[in-house]
Design a protein around this motif. Structure first.
Motif: not given
Length: 431
Positions: A264-288
Motif C-alpha cells: 500500500x505504501x509503495x502503491x502511493x509512491x507509484x501514484x505520486x511519481x506516475x509509475x504504472x508498474x504493479x508494486x510487489x515485495x520480497x519476503x526474506x529471512x531477516x538474517x542470512x
C-alpha cells in the motif's frame, strides 16, 4: 560486450546529483573520515529506471573471484592501508573461511582474497572450523584443494592452528573473518586476544537486516536533502515480523498483513511519481545471505497460500538454521540486461573504497525475482575501459557514480550497525 537498459534513471535526477558531487563527497567524508569502516563489504543494488536502491549489504563478501583483475590491483594498496590501520606492525594474518570446501568458486574467491593480502606485503594462511568434518583435524593440519580455475588453495584446520598458538608454535597478528558465523561465535574466538575483523558480533547469529536498513534509511534522508529529491527514489519500504512459524497459517496471516501494508505504501509512491508498474515485495529471512529464504510476492494473499516447497525454502536458511523472523521488503524490479539476461549490480568495497563490481544475471528469472539463486552467473565490471581494453562489461559512468554513492552509504550504515551490535553484546555480557 555491453550492458543494455530499457530506460535510464531520470535525467534531471542524475544532473542534480552530478551538480552536487562536491557537497555529497564532503558529506560522505564527514561520516567516513578516520572511522573504522567495515574492512570489506559487498552491496547489492537494484535499478528500476525510476528508482535505484540498495537491497542487501554483506559484511563478509564471498565474490572476489568475480572482480576484474585491474580493479584487484587497486585492492592491494587499499587492503594494506586497512590492515595497518587496525594492527600497526601487522605481519601474519589468518583468514577464517566458510566451510564451503566443495564449492570450487568459493575456494577461488578465498584464494584471491589471500592473494590480495599477500601482495599487500603480509603472510597469510586460510583456516576453517571444519565443524562438519571434525575427523579431518585428527588426521591432518591442512588440505590442498583445487579451485574452479584449477588453482590450488591450502585450507588449514583452525583447531590445529589454535593449539599451535597456545604452544607458541604459531604467531598470528590479525584474524580476518570471511565466515559469517551463522551458527554463532565459537568459544575459541570469544576471548581471542588477537584482533578480529570484521567484528564477530556482526555475524548472522545476531545481525538483522531491518536494523541495517534503518541506518541506511536515516542516511538516505540526509543525502536526499542535499540533492533535493524524494528519499524513496534511493530506498525501499520494509517491515519486520518476528516469532513466525512459516508452516502456521496464523503466522502467515501476520506476514500477509505486513506485506499488504508495504505494498500500500509503495502503491502511493507509484501514484505520486506516475509509475504504472504493479508494486510487489520480497519476503526474506531477516538474517542470512546466499539468497536463501527469499521469494517474491506479487499478491499478499500468496503468502497465506504458500505451497509446501516454498514453505520449506522459507523455514530454514544457511546451515539449516530455523527462520523465525522475516523482512517484507519493497520489490525493486531490475531493468538491467546482460546478453539479454536479466541482471543486477553488485559493488565491492574495502573500507568504503570501491574495488570493483559485477553484474549478477540469471536466465531463469525475471526482473521481479530473486537473481541470487540457482542458475545465476556473473559478468565483471572493469574500470578505465580505454586503458585496459575490453576486460569486462561497459557501464554508464553517470549511473555508476550513483551506485558508488549508495554503496558508500551502505558501508556507513554497516559501520553504525556494527557499533550497535557490539554495544548490545557488551550489555548482554554485563546483564
Amino acid at each position: 560486450m555491453k550492458t543494455m537498459k530499457s530506460y535510464n534513471f531520470d535525467f534531471c535526477c542524475l544532473e542534480r546529483i552530478k551538480d552536487k558531487q562536491e557537497k555529497i563527497h564532503s558529506w560522505l567524508q564527514s561520516y567516513e573520515g578516520s572511522k573504522e569502516l567495515p574492512l570489506y563489504s559487498s552491496v547489492d543494488i537494484r535499478d528500476a529506471g525510476f528508482k535505484i536502491a540498495v537491497v542487501d549489504t554483506n559484511i563478509f563478501p564471498a565474490g572476489f573471484n568475480n572482480l576484474c583483475e585491474h580493479w584487484l590491483t587497486d585492492a592491494v594498496g587499499l587492503m594494506k592501508r586497512a590492515i595497518l590501520k587496525r594492527v600497526v606492525n601487522c605481519d601474519r594474518i589468518l583468514i577464517i573461511a566458510e566451510e564451503h570446501t566443495r564449492n570450487m568458486w568459493y575456494l577461488e574467491h578465498i584464494r584471491i582474497l589471500q592473494q590480495i593480502i599477500e601482495q599487500a606485503g603480509f603472510k597469510a594462511k586460510i583456516a576453517t572450523f571444519l565443524a562438519v568434518q571434525p575427523a579431518f583435524c585428527e588426521s591432518a593440519k591442512a588440505v590442498e584443494l583445487e579451485t574452479a580455475t584449477g588453482q590450488i588453495v591450502k585450507i588449514h584446520c583452525f583447531k590445529r592452528i589454535l593449539a599451535d598458538l597456545e604452544a607458541d608454535r604459531e604467531d598470528i597478528d590479525l584474524i580476518i573473518m570471511n565466515n559469517d558465523l551463522t551458527n554463532g561465535i565459537p568459544e575459541s574466538l570469544k576471548n581471542s586476544k588477537i584482533p578480529i575483523y570484521p567484528s564477530i558480533q556482526a555475524g548472522w547469529h545476531s545481525r538483522i537486516k531491518s536494523q541495517h536498513f534503518q541506518h541506511t534509511e536515516d542516511l538516505i534522508k540526509e543525502f536526499s536533502r542535499i540533492v533535493a529529491l524524494d528519499p524513496w527514489l534511493f530506498s525501499c519500504r520494509y517491515s519486520a515480523v518476528d516469532n513466525v512459524n512459516i508452516n502456521t497459517e496464523s503466522d502467515r496471516a501476520k506476514l500477509m498483513d505486513a506485506a499488504s501494508d508495504v505494498i500500500k505504501q509503495v502503491a502511493e509512491k507509484y501514484q505520486e511519481h506516475h509509475i504504472t508498474e504493479k508494486p510487489f515485495v520480497f519476503l526474506k529471512a531477516e538474517s542470512g545471505t546466499y539468497g536463501m529464504g527469499v521469494i517474491p510476492v506479487e499478491d499478499p494473499k500468496d503468502i497465506l497460500e504458500l505451497n509446501r516447497r516454498n514453505r520449506n525454502d522459507l523455514s530454514k536458511g544457511k546451515s539449516s538454521q530455523i527462520i523465525s523472523r522475516f523482512l517484507i521488503q519493497e520489490g525493486v524490479p531490475t531493468i538491467y540486461h546482460v546478453d539479454e539476461q536479466v541482471s543486477e549490480v553488485v559493488i565491492y568495497q574495502i573500507e568504503n573504497n570501491v574495488v570493483g563490481g559485477f553484474y549478477r544475471f540469471n536466465p531463469q528469472k525475471s526482473g521481479r525475482e530473486n537473481l541470487n539463486s540457482p542458475g545465476m552467473g556473473f559478468k565483471k565490471m572493469c574500470p578505465h575501459l580505454k586503458k585496459y581494453g575490453d576486460c569486462g562489461l561497459r557501464h554508464d559512468m553517470n549511473i555508476f557514480d550513483v551506485y558508488r554513492i549508495l554503496a558508500r552509504i551502505a558501508g556507513i550504515a554497516a559501520h553504525r550497525e556494527i557499533i550497535q551490535l557490539e554495544a548490545q553484546s557488551k550489555n548482554e555480557d554485563h546483564g
